[in-house]
Design a protein around this motif. Structure first.
Motif, short mmCIF file in Angstrom:
data_model
loop_
_atom_site.label_atom_id
_atom_site.label_comp_id
_atom_site.label_asym_id
_atom_site.label_seq_id
_atom_site.Cartn_x
_atom_site.Cartn_y
_atom_site.Cartn_z
N TYR A 10 0.82 -1.21 0.00
CA TYR A 10 0.00 0.00 0.00
C TYR A 10 0.85 1.26 0.00
CZ TYR A 10 -3.11 3.65 1.77
OH TYR A 10 -3.79 4.82 1.94
N LYS B 52 1.07 5.31 -3.93
CA LYS B 52 0.95 6.75 -4.22
C LYS B 52 1.98 7.19 -5.24
CE LYS B 52 0.45 11.27 -2.00
NZ LYS B 52 0.40 11.99 -0.70
N THR C 279 -5.23 2.89 7.24
CA THR C 279 -6.20 3.78 6.61
C THR C 279 -7.34 4.09 7.58
OG1 THR C 279 -7.15 1.77 5.65
CG2 THR C 279 -5.80 3.13 4.21
N THR D 117 -12.53 4.59 4.50
CA THR D 117 -11.92 4.44 3.18
C THR D 117 -11.18 3.11 3.12
OG1 THR D 117 -10.58 5.55 1.48
CG2 THR D 117 -9.73 5.60 3.75
N SER D 118 -10.52 2.86 1.99
CA SER D 118 -9.77 1.63 1.78
C SER D 118 -8.60 1.94 0.86
CB SER D 118 -10.66 0.57 1.13
OG SER D 118 -11.08 1.00 -0.16
N ALA D 119 -7.68 0.99 0.75
CA ALA D 119 -6.55 1.17 -0.16
C ALA D 119 -7.05 1.38 -1.59
CB ALA D 119 -5.63 -0.03 -0.09
N GLU E 172 -9.99 2.56 -2.62
CA GLU E 172 -10.64 3.86 -2.78
C GLU E 172 -9.61 4.99 -2.84
OE1 GLU E 172 -14.70 4.00 -0.46
OE2 GLU E 172 -13.32 2.61 0.54
N GLU E 173 -8.55 4.86 -2.05
CA GLU E 173 -7.49 5.86 -2.09
C GLU E 173 -6.78 5.83 -3.43
OE1 GLU E 173 -6.89 8.26 0.40
OE2 GLU E 173 -8.88 7.42 0.85
N LYS F 267 -8.82 7.66 -5.99
CA LYS F 267 -8.64 9.12 -5.88
C LYS F 267 -7.38 9.57 -6.60
CE LYS F 267 -10.87 9.35 -1.32
NZ LYS F 267 -10.61 9.56 0.13
N LEU F 268 -6.33 8.74 -6.53
CA LEU F 268 -5.07 9.08 -7.17
C LEU F 268 -5.12 8.88 -8.68
CD1 LEU F 268 -2.68 7.32 -4.61
CD2 LEU F 268 -3.03 9.79 -4.85
N ARG G 126 -13.33 -2.03 1.76
CA ARG G 126 -13.05 -1.86 3.20
C ARG G 126 -13.23 -3.19 3.92
NH1 ARG G 126 -16.86 3.58 3.80
NH2 ARG G 126 -16.08 4.57 1.88
#
Length: 223
Positions: free
Chosen positions: A82, A86, A117, A121-123, A125-126, A129-130, A194
C-alpha cells in the motif's frame, strides 16, 4: 480497451514479489500477454524465462520501465505494498487513463494488528482518488501467495473477492480471477474493499495464531 474475446496486455508492477510472481505464473495459463516490471530486472527476466519454460504458449516478457509497461497494457496490476501505490500512481496516471487498474494491497500496519487507513476508506478507494480517470478494481487481496499454486484447499476451491464501480471492468477482472484458478465472487462496488481488506487482516491474524502455513483462504458456503 480490448474486449474479453481479444488478447489483452496485462502489466504486473512488482512482478517479482511473492504476490506479483504468483499472479504472473497463474495468469500465464491464459491467452493474454504479460509485461513484468520489477526494480530487480535480473529477477524479472528470470521469472519471464521460467514462465516461458513451464508454459510454452505463454506470451510474457520483462520490461524495464513501469510507465512503458502501463502504457502498453489494457490492465495494470499493482502487486506492491500500500505504501508504494501513491508514488506509482503519480508515475502512471497519464498512461492509465480509462484503463483497469487492479489494487491487491492491504493497508496493514507493521504488526498486522490494524489498518493504517481511516475507517471510512480503503486502499482501493485511495488509489481511485489518485487515478480518477482509471477503473480501479479490488482483487486478489483476500488470498495468500501460496494459494495461487494450491487454489483448492481441503477439497474446496478458494474464493477470491472482487469490488469495483465499473461493471465492465469488474467482469473483465472476474475472468482473470477465474484464470488464476479461484472462484470469483463480486462483493459490490469499490467501498466493499473496506470489508475485503479487513478480511485479509483477520486471515493473517488467524494464520499467525493457528499456524496455517500461509496456505488458507475464505470460502462462502451456501445452498
Amino acid at each position: 480497451m480490448a474486449t474479453m474475446s481479444a488478447k489483452q496486455t496485462i502489466a504486473i508492477i512488482g512482478a517479482t514479489g511473492n504476490m506479483g510472481a504468483a499472479i504472473a505464473r497463474s495468469l500465464s495459463k491464459g491467452k493474454n500477454r504479460l509485461l513484468l516490471f520489477s526494480h530487480n530486472q535480473d529477477k524479472s527476466q528470470q521469472l519471464a524465462h521460467d514462465i516461458k519454460n513451464s508454459h510454452t504458449s505463454a506470451d510474457v516478457e520483462s520490461i524495464e520501465c513501469k510507465v512503458n509497461a502501463s502504457w502498453e497494457a489494457d490492465i495494470i496490476i499493482l502487486a506492491v505494498p500500500y505504501g508504494a501505490e501513491k508514488e506509482i500512481a503519480a508515475q502512471i496516471r497519464d498512461v492509465a487513463n480509462q484503463k483497469i487498474v487492479i489494487s491487491i494491497a492491504n493497508p496493514l500496519n507493521e504488526t498486522y494488528k490494524k489498518m493504517v487507513t481511516p475507517t471510512d476508506t480503503s486502499a482501493a478507494e485511495e488509489l481511485q482518488k489518485l487515478l480518477p480517470n482509471s477503473k480501479v478494481v479490488k482483487a486478489f487481496n483476500t488470498i495468500f501467495a501460496a494459494d495461487f499454486a494450491n487454489p483448492v484447499i481441503d477439497g474446496k476451491q478458494v474464493d477470491s473477492f472482487i469490488a469495483g464501480n465499473d461493471a465492465e471492468a469488474v467482469d473483465t477482472v472476474t475472468e482473470l480471477v477465474k484464470t488464476a484458478g479461484f472462484n470469483a465472487i463480486v462483493a459490490g462496488e469499490l467501498p466493499a474493499s473496506r470489508t475485503l481488506e479487513h478480511m485479509m487482516l483477520l486471515l493473517i491474524q488467524l494464520t499467525m495464531k493457528h499456524n496455517y502455513n500461509w496456505l488458507a483462504g475464505w470460502k462462502i458456503l451456501h445452498n
